[in-house]
Design a protein around this motif. Structure first.
Motif, PDB file in Angstrom:
ATOM      1  N   UNK A 104      24.717  50.177-106.441  1.00 34.84           N
ATOM      2  CA  UNK A 104      24.980  51.491-105.861  1.00 34.84           C
ATOM      3  C   UNK A 104      26.329  51.515-105.151  1.00 34.84           C
ATOM      4  N   UNK A 105      26.638  50.460-104.399  1.00 35.73           N
ATOM      5  CA  UNK A 105      27.872  50.441-103.621  1.00 35.73           C
ATOM      6  C   UNK A 105      29.116  50.328-104.502  1.00 35.73           C
ATOM      7  N   UNK A 106      29.035  49.601-105.616  1.00 35.81           N
ATOM      8  CA  UNK A 106      30.221  49.360-106.434  1.00 35.81           C
ATOM      9  C   UNK A 106      30.420  50.398-107.525  1.00 35.81           C
ATOM     10  N   UNK A 107      29.351  50.788-108.217  1.00 33.33           N
ATOM     11  CA  UNK A 107      29.507  51.692-109.368  1.00 33.33           C
ATOM     12  C   UNK A 107      28.805  53.021-109.170  1.00 33.33           C
ATOM     13  N   UNK A 108      28.156  53.220-108.022  1.00 27.68           N
ATOM     14  CA  UNK A 108      27.534  54.507-107.737  1.00 27.68           C
ATOM     15  C   UNK A 108      26.190  54.679-108.426  1.00 27.68           C
ATOM     16  N   UNK A 109      25.579  55.823-108.156  1.00 22.17           N
ATOM     17  CA  UNK A 109      24.288  56.147-108.766  1.00 22.17           C
ATOM     18  C   UNK A 109      24.272  57.637-109.133  1.00 22.17           C
ATOM     19  N   UNK A 110      24.218  57.938-110.423  1.00 14.81           N
ATOM     20  CA  UNK A 110      24.140  57.000-111.551  1.00 14.81           C
ATOM     21  C   UNK A 110      25.492  56.399-111.886  1.00 14.81           C
ATOM     22  N   UNK A 111      25.477  55.208-112.471  1.00 17.54           N
ATOM     23  CA  UNK A 111      26.705  54.550-112.912  1.00 17.54           C
ATOM     24  C   UNK A 111      27.155  55.162-114.245  1.00 17.54           C
ATOM     25  N   UNK A 112      28.409  54.937-114.650  1.00 15.33           N
ATOM     26  CA  UNK A 112      28.892  55.503-115.922  1.00 15.33           C
ATOM     27  C   UNK A 112      28.015  55.089-117.100  1.00 15.33           C
ATOM     28  N   UNK A 113      27.450  56.095-117.780  1.00 16.70           N
ATOM     29  CA  UNK A 113      26.553  55.876-118.926  1.00 16.70           C
ATOM     30  C   UNK A 113      25.408  54.919-118.587  1.00 16.70           C
ATOM     31  N   UNK A 114      25.028  54.885-117.316  1.00 15.65           N
ATOM     32  CA  UNK A 114      23.931  54.037-116.819  1.00 15.65           C
ATOM     33  C   UNK A 114      24.153  52.561-117.128  1.00 15.65           C
ATOM     34  N   UNK A 115      25.423  52.138-117.205  1.00 19.81           N
ATOM     35  CA  UNK A 115      25.727  50.747-117.526  1.00 19.81           C
ATOM     36  C   UNK A 115      25.332  49.793-116.406  1.00 19.81           C
TER      37      UNK A 115
END
Length: 321
Positions: free
Chosen positions: A262-273
């Motif tokens: 969550x802290x690095x790529x967020x939620x949701x992450x790009x294309x749920x990667x």
């Protein structure tokens, strides 16, 4: 003659309910050790209240539709059917979690033990310094961790890794480490490995410090000449309880990855990667407030942990350990 009573011995034989031998011995043991069970009673009470009952309630709630505002409504196995047949995001999160756990779990476990073993070989007065250095990342807050790693893997030319790669000529333009679906999961694994020196690492250190020194002397007499031979034939058998404890912690940590994603790529992450089972659970529990569906996800995660830990117990929890 018709009103003749059954003899007392025969009547007692008919009315007596024979308990299985196992249960009989159990109740006899409880009665003999009742003072010990009196001391255990407070723990058993709170363990039942805060662990067994919530787990049972979660399992029951997973078969219902519950949105907090309305009373739970029984819907059977609909949540589980939706999870595995219609929820493609959950299947992606499950695959990401397995990939994450398969790579970071064993590597982090082996790395923790080897580093603990190496630290145990150095003089006592230097061990505290090295222990603090390796343990500090595990107690670093998620926010502080995200600031450091976001700077390292920043997608512009000012990111430390991009700047270094461009300076030596490997990259012509900055790489979007935290936006590219091919690099998101490897970055999360790297961060997890950096943070893997946690409680299991300290347990390894404590176990290694308690190995009897005379065992190494006896091993030297029997032909053990090298440190790796000492590690394999003497050290590992003596620290099996700590190895089991560290393995269980590593499995739980790997399957519950949430903060770093969550802290690095967020939620949701790009294309749920970078989407994991825990982020999927958090989404439905605290954003959509579909508690019935969220508890079904939690039950699946709980089942995975119990199954993998059962395998670990069969490997490391043998009677010879």
């Amino acid at each position: 003659m018709l009103n003749r009573e059954i003899p007392s011995a025969s009547r007692d034989a008919k009315l007596t309910v024979r308990l299985p031998r196992r249960w009989t011995s159990f109740f006899v043991s409880v009665f003999k050790n009742r003072i010990s069970f009196y001391f255990l009673a407070p723990y058993l009470f709170f363990f039942t209240l805060f662990t067994i009952i919530p787990v049972a309630a979660s399992i029951a709630m997973s078969f219902s539709y519950y949105n907090i505002l309305e009373p739970p409504r029984w819907i059977g196995i609909s949540n589980y059917k939706l999870l595995f047949l219609d929820d493609d995001v959950f299947l992606t999160a499950l695959a990401n979690t397995f990939k994450f756990a398969i790579v970071s779990g064993p590597i982090g476990y082996i790395m923790s033990f080897l580093l603990a073993w190496l630290i145990s070989q150095i003089p006592q007065k230097y061990r505290f310094f090295y222990t603090v250095c390796f343990y500090t990342p595990a107690i670093t807050s998620a926010i502080a961790m995200s600031i450091v790693w976001s700077y390292l893997f920043s997608g512009d030319r000012y990111g430390l890794i991009n700047h270094f790669m461009m300076r030596i000529g490997l990259f012509r333009e900055p790489w979007l480490w935290l936006q590219d679906v091919d690099t998101i999961l490897p970055v999360l694994i790297i961060v997890q490995l950096w943070m893997s020196m946690g409680v299991g690492f300290l347990a390894f250190l404590a176990g290694l410090a308690n190995v009897p020194r005379d065992m190494y002397e006896a091993g030297a007499i029997d032909g053990v000449r090298y440190r790796w031979q000492e590690l394999w034939y003497i050290t590992i058998p003596y620290v099996k309880p700590q190895l089991l404890f560290g393995a269980v912690l590593q499995v739980v940590t790997a399957l519950q990855v949430f903060d770093i994603s969550v802290q690095l790529v967020g939620m949701p992450s790009p294309l749920y990667a970078g989407h994991t089972v825990m982020t999927h659970l958090f989404d439905y529990a605290f954003i959509r407030f579909e508690m019935g569906y969220a508890t079904a996800i939690a039950v699946i995660l709980f089942g995975l942990m119990v199954g993998i830990n059962r395998i670990i117990f069969n490997i490391l929890g043998s009677k010879g350990g």
